[in-house]
Design a protein around this motif. Structure first.
Motif, short mmCIF file in Angstrom:
data_model
loop_
_atom_site.label_atom_id
_atom_site.label_comp_id
_atom_site.label_asym_id
_atom_site.label_seq_id
_atom_site.Cartn_x
_atom_site.Cartn_y
_atom_site.Cartn_z
N TYR A 28 42.14 -34.65 51.30
CA TYR A 28 42.07 -33.22 50.98
C TYR A 28 40.92 -32.55 51.74
CZ TYR A 28 41.29 -29.14 47.97
OH TYR A 28 41.10 -27.88 47.50
N HIS A 29 39.76 -33.18 51.71
CA HIS A 29 38.61 -32.65 52.43
C HIS A 29 37.58 -33.76 52.62
CE1 HIS A 29 37.06 -32.27 48.28
NE2 HIS A 29 35.87 -32.38 48.83
N ILE A 30 36.60 -33.48 53.46
CA ILE A 30 35.48 -34.38 53.69
C ILE A 30 34.24 -33.71 53.13
CG2 ILE A 30 34.02 -35.48 55.44
CD1 ILE A 30 36.51 -35.73 57.18
N CYS A 31 33.40 -34.51 52.50
CA CYS A 31 32.16 -34.00 51.91
C CYS A 31 30.97 -34.56 52.70
CB CYS A 31 32.07 -34.43 50.45
SG CYS A 31 30.57 -33.88 49.61
N TYR A 32 30.02 -33.68 52.97
CA TYR A 32 28.80 -34.08 53.68
C TYR A 32 27.59 -33.83 52.78
CZ TYR A 32 31.84 -33.82 57.74
OH TYR A 32 32.87 -34.00 58.63
N GLU A 33 26.70 -34.81 52.71
CA GLU A 33 25.46 -34.65 51.97
C GLU A 33 24.42 -34.05 52.91
OE1 GLU A 33 23.38 -37.29 48.65
OE2 GLU A 33 23.32 -38.22 50.63
N VAL A 34 23.74 -32.99 52.46
CA VAL A 34 22.78 -32.28 53.30
C VAL A 34 21.46 -32.11 52.57
CG1 VAL A 34 24.59 -31.07 54.57
CG2 VAL A 34 23.59 -29.99 52.55
N GLU A 35 20.40 -31.95 53.34
CA GLU A 35 19.07 -31.74 52.75
C GLU A 35 18.93 -30.36 52.13
OE1 GLU A 35 16.54 -33.86 52.41
OE2 GLU A 35 17.55 -35.50 53.47
N ASN A 36 19.40 -29.34 52.85
CA ASN A 36 19.24 -27.95 52.41
C ASN A 36 20.59 -27.26 52.55
OD1 ASN A 36 18.82 -25.04 52.70
ND2 ASN A 36 16.64 -25.53 52.66
N ILE A 37 21.25 -27.02 51.44
CA ILE A 37 22.61 -26.51 51.47
C ILE A 37 22.70 -25.12 52.08
CG2 ILE A 37 22.74 -25.51 49.14
CD1 ILE A 37 25.54 -26.92 48.95
N GLN A 38 21.75 -24.24 51.77
CA GLN A 38 21.82 -22.88 52.30
C GLN A 38 21.61 -22.85 53.81
OE1 GLN A 38 22.86 -20.12 50.42
NE2 GLN A 38 23.17 -19.48 52.53
N ASP A 42 24.45 -21.46 56.46
CA ASP A 42 24.13 -20.47 57.49
C ASP A 42 24.49 -20.99 58.88
OD1 ASP A 42 23.19 -18.81 55.48
OD2 ASP A 42 21.08 -19.30 55.83
N ARG A 43 24.21 -22.26 59.14
CA ARG A 43 24.52 -22.86 60.44
C ARG A 43 26.03 -22.94 60.65
NH1 ARG A 43 25.96 -27.53 62.61
NH2 ARG A 43 25.98 -28.70 60.66
N LEU A 44 26.76 -23.36 59.62
CA LEU A 44 28.21 -23.50 59.75
C LEU A 44 28.92 -22.16 59.86
CD1 LEU A 44 28.70 -26.47 57.29
CD2 LEU A 44 29.15 -26.49 59.75
N CYS A 67 29.12 -26.70 47.81
CA CYS A 67 29.77 -25.51 48.35
C CYS A 67 30.93 -25.97 49.23
CB CYS A 67 28.78 -24.69 49.18
SG CYS A 67 29.48 -23.16 49.81
N PHE A 68 32.06 -25.28 49.12
CA PHE A 68 33.21 -25.55 49.97
C PHE A 68 33.27 -24.50 51.06
CE2 PHE A 68 34.40 -27.78 46.14
CZ PHE A 68 35.03 -28.92 46.61
N LEU A 69 33.59 -24.94 52.28
CA LEU A 69 33.74 -24.05 53.41
C LEU A 69 35.05 -24.37 54.13
CD1 LEU A 69 30.47 -25.09 53.43
CD2 LEU A 69 30.41 -23.06 54.82
N PHE A 70 35.61 -23.37 54.82
CA PHE A 70 36.88 -23.56 55.51
C PHE A 70 36.77 -23.09 56.96
CE2 PHE A 70 41.04 -22.12 56.95
CZ PHE A 70 41.80 -23.25 56.71
N ASN A 71 37.37 -23.87 57.85
CA ASN A 71 37.49 -23.51 59.25
C ASN A 71 38.95 -23.74 59.64
OD1 ASN A 71 37.70 -24.45 62.20
ND2 ASN A 71 35.66 -23.53 62.17
N LYS A 72 39.58 -22.76 60.27
CA LYS A 72 41.01 -22.86 60.55
C LYS A 72 41.37 -24.04 61.45
CE LYS A 72 41.24 -19.82 64.53
NZ LYS A 72 41.94 -18.74 65.17
N ASN A 73 40.45 -24.51 62.27
CA ASN A 73 40.73 -25.63 63.16
C ASN A 73 40.40 -27.00 62.55
OD1 ASN A 73 41.57 -23.97 65.34
ND2 ASN A 73 39.44 -23.54 65.79
N ILE A 74 39.56 -26.99 61.52
CA ILE A 74 39.10 -28.25 60.92
C ILE A 74 39.63 -28.43 59.51
CG2 ILE A 74 37.03 -29.49 60.15
CD1 ILE A 74 35.64 -28.28 62.64
N GLY A 75 39.73 -27.34 58.78
CA GLY A 75 40.17 -27.42 57.39
C GLY A 75 39.00 -27.26 56.44
#
Length: 82
Positions: A28-38, A42-44, A67-75
């Motif tokens: 369904y999706h891939i989850c990434y663990e990040v140090e600073n979500i905000q 902003d970068r994505l 947080c969930f994010l969407f990109n039309k080429n990646i999903g």
């Protein structure tokens, strides 16, 4: 450490139910663990990812911010703050 989370719809009104009907059984999706979500949001956004919602605390993730994010080429991707 990689982790796989298996989910299933509670009923036919569940968003997961609709996705399974459309796509079948598939990741369904891939989850990434990040140090600073905000900072990562902003970068994505500069990479044409659209946040689906604001960061929220997730009980299933020990109350970490997600947080969930969407990109039309990646999903769909999910970010979870360490």
């Amino acid at each position: 450490m990689p982790r796989i989370e298996l989910i299933e719809p509670v009923d036919e009104k569940s968003p997961v139910y609709k996705i399974l009907q459309k796509s079948g059984v598939t990741p369904y999706h891939i989850c990434y663990e990040v140090e600073n979500i905000q900072r990562e949001i902003d970068r994505l956004k500069k990479e044409k990812f659209l946040p689906i919602s604001k960061p929220v605390r997730a009980i299933a993730m020990n109350n970490k911010l997600i947080c969930f994010l969407f990109n039309k080429n990646i999903g769909l991707i999910e970010l979870v703050e360490k």
